[in-house]
Scaffold this active site. Structure first.
Site, PDB file in Angstrom:
ATOM      1  CG  ASN A 396       7.839   5.633   0.679  1.00 15.14           C
ATOM      2  OD1 ASN A 396       8.125   6.700   0.811  1.00 15.14           O
ATOM      3  ND2 ASN A 396       7.035   5.221   0.005  1.00 15.14           N
ATOM      4  CG  ASP A 397       8.184   5.999   5.490  1.00 18.10           C
ATOM      5  OD1 ASP A 397       7.619   6.782   4.712  1.00 18.10           O
ATOM      6  OD2 ASP A 397       7.523   5.148   6.226  1.00 18.10           O
ATOM      7  CB  VAL A 398      14.872   4.541   5.473  1.00 16.95           C
ATOM      8  CG1 VAL A 398      14.031   3.954   6.551  1.00 16.95           C
ATOM      9  CG2 VAL A 398      14.812   3.681   4.076  1.00 16.95           C
ATOM     10  CE1 TYR A 435       2.950  -0.728   7.655  1.00 13.65           C
ATOM     11  CE2 TYR A 435       5.024  -1.356   6.398  1.00 13.65           C
ATOM     12  CZ  TYR A 435       3.719  -1.844   6.954  1.00 13.65           C
ATOM     13  OH  TYR A 435       3.424  -3.016   6.976  1.00 13.65           O
ATOM     14  CB  ALA A 436       5.650   7.722   7.953  1.00 15.24           C
TER      15      ALA A 436
END
Length: 471
Positions: A396-398, A435-436
């Site tokens: 996700n965030d990456v 997570y962000a």
């Protein structure tokens, strides 16, 4: 020193050399297992040598031997159970627990040595100073690692936990470390200084990790690992044991380097991470796919299989969702099927993919993925524009292009350039946040097809569908 003591001393030095060699061999996957085996064997020899020395000196009572043997058997049983039964998804939690055990054990060594000294008031700074540092670092590691494990397991909220006065408390507690350390060095026989130092260190471990969000947990794990090594090294100074000092500093230095690399991969300073507040953890609200149907293009297994079967170059992007679904073997099988049919396959591994440094590498190695296909972010990013398909599995965030824009939680964080591929497919169960706690712009990219399914089931379906096209 008598003959036995001399022999044990040289054995300890030899085992320390083996620790260095083992760590060096872990630099490459082809030699990592051998390095791990050498280090484990050296530790077994060190334990056996210690038992030999204890028997020779005859200083332990029958009760002491019962406690020693019982502790060893219980620890060995728990270690064997963890190695065999703990799932890869729970490995970060397990590492955190290992950090807690290491830090706690090191702190207890110092506490015991100070309490058991024949003349504690006469102890010099050579023992009392490293003893105080051992207690502080070890106790902080113990309680902080337990909180980190709780966050990873979901027992403690993955979101930053901040209470009124928390920041002020996190400033006052380290100041009390200094005062307590000076007090203990000046008065090594003071139980008030000893127990007070233990109490404030345990409290700081909790207040330090609670405000840190789930997105920073990979860095926290590496940092606490470095703390564990420092505590062990301080215990070596207390016991005047060279091998323990060397082993501890190896862990501390390698953990420190890894912490810096992980922080750089997130474009964040270590100080900023410790201050906390980044990431909402699993508490972030998840929007279902239907909520943004006008912007999201949903695809089926057959749609994706056609793209994969007729592609020349495919890049897989694994994330924590892959680990959570235990789908590494299905991904490896799909990749092998494509490779056997002439497709250029590689894996893009972000430094903070998953919840622990190296999590994805270990996971894919378990599925016998060729190491030559694993590529780090800096090496694989230039290849995305040539990729016919970039298949994202639970990352996700990456992969979020919003990191290139200012003013958000992950601004400036180096990401995988998935959006530059010719076609993008994302396997995900829903449109939930990472997570962000922010939306991923990749999911609404016109080139992106969302395959809403469990990773294990979805990859199995893709393998069957691709087999029909290439068979």
């Amino acid at each position: 020193m008598d003959t036995v003591s001399n022999a044990v001393h040289y054995i300890f030095l030899a085992t320390a050399a083996c620790f260095v060699l083992g760590l060096h061999l872990m630099n490459h996957p082809r030699t990592a297992r051998r390095g791990n085996a050498i280090s484990a064997g050296a530790m077994a020899v060190a334990i056996a040598a210690t038992v030999w020395l204890v028997i020779h000196e005859g200083t332990i009572t029958t009760t002491g031997w019962l406690v020693l043997v019982s502790g060893g058997l219980i620890g060995a049983a728990l270690g064997l159970y963890a190695a065999r039964e703990v799932k890869m998804t729970a490995m970060p939690q397990l590492v955190s627990l290992f950090n807690a055990v290491g830090g706690g054990a090191a702190a207890l060594i110092a506490v015991n040595d100070l309490l058991q000294a024949d003349h504690p008031a006469a102890l010099g700074a050579r023992v009392s100073l490293p003893g105080a540092l051992d207690i502080v670092i070890g106790a902080v590691t113990f309680s902080g690692s337990l909180i980190a494990a709780g966050k990873l397991q979901g027992v403690v909220s993955g979101a930053p936990v901040v209470f009124p006065g928390a920041r002020l408390l996190n400033v006052l507690l380290p100041a009390s470390f200094v005062a307590g350390t000076v007090w203990l060095v000046l008065s090594p026989d003071s139980l008030g200084a000893l127990y007070g130092l233990v109490a404030v260190a345990l409290l700081f471990g909790v207040t330090m990790v609670l405000p840190i969000g789930g997105a920073d947990m990979p860095v926290v794990i590496a940092l606490l690992n470095a703390f564990t090594g420092s505590a062990v090294a301080m215990a070596g100074f207390v016991l005047n044991e060279t091998a323990l000092i060397i082993a501890g500093m190896l862990v501390s230095s390698s953990g420190g380097i890894l912490t810096k690399l992980m922080a750089d991969a997130m474009n964040r300073s270590i100080a900023n991470i410790v201050i906390g507040g980044f990431g909402t953890g699993d508490s972030a609200p998840a929007a279902v796919a239907g909520g943004t149907a006008a912007q999201v293009r949903s695809v089926s297994a057959d749609d994706v299989a056609i793209q994969l079967a007729y592609a020349s170059k495919v890049i897989f992007v694994p994330g924590y969702g892959l680990a959570a679904a235990q789908a590494q073997h299905e991904l490896g099988d799909l990749a092998k099927l494509l490779t056997d049919n002439g497709v250029d396959v590689s894996y893009a591994v972000h430094p903070v993919a998953g919840r622990m440094p190296g999590h994805m590498n270990v996971l894919l190695a378990e599925a016998n993925v060729p190491y030559t296909q694993l590529k780090e972010m800096d090496d694989v990013n230039p290849e995305f524009p040539q990729a016919d398909v970039a298949l994202v599995i639970g990352a996700n965030d990456v992969t979020n292009p919003i990191a290139r824009k200012p003013g958000n939680a992950i601004s400036g964080m180096p990401i995988l350039d998935v959006d530059k591929a010719k076609s993008i497919v994302v396997i995900k169960r829903s449109m939930g946040h990472g997570y962000a706690g922010i939306d991923n712009e990749l999911y609404t990219d016109p080139k992106t097809g969302m395959f809403f399914t469990d990773a294990k089931k979805g990859l199995s379906e893709l393998k069957s569908a691709v087999g029909e096209f290439v068979g």
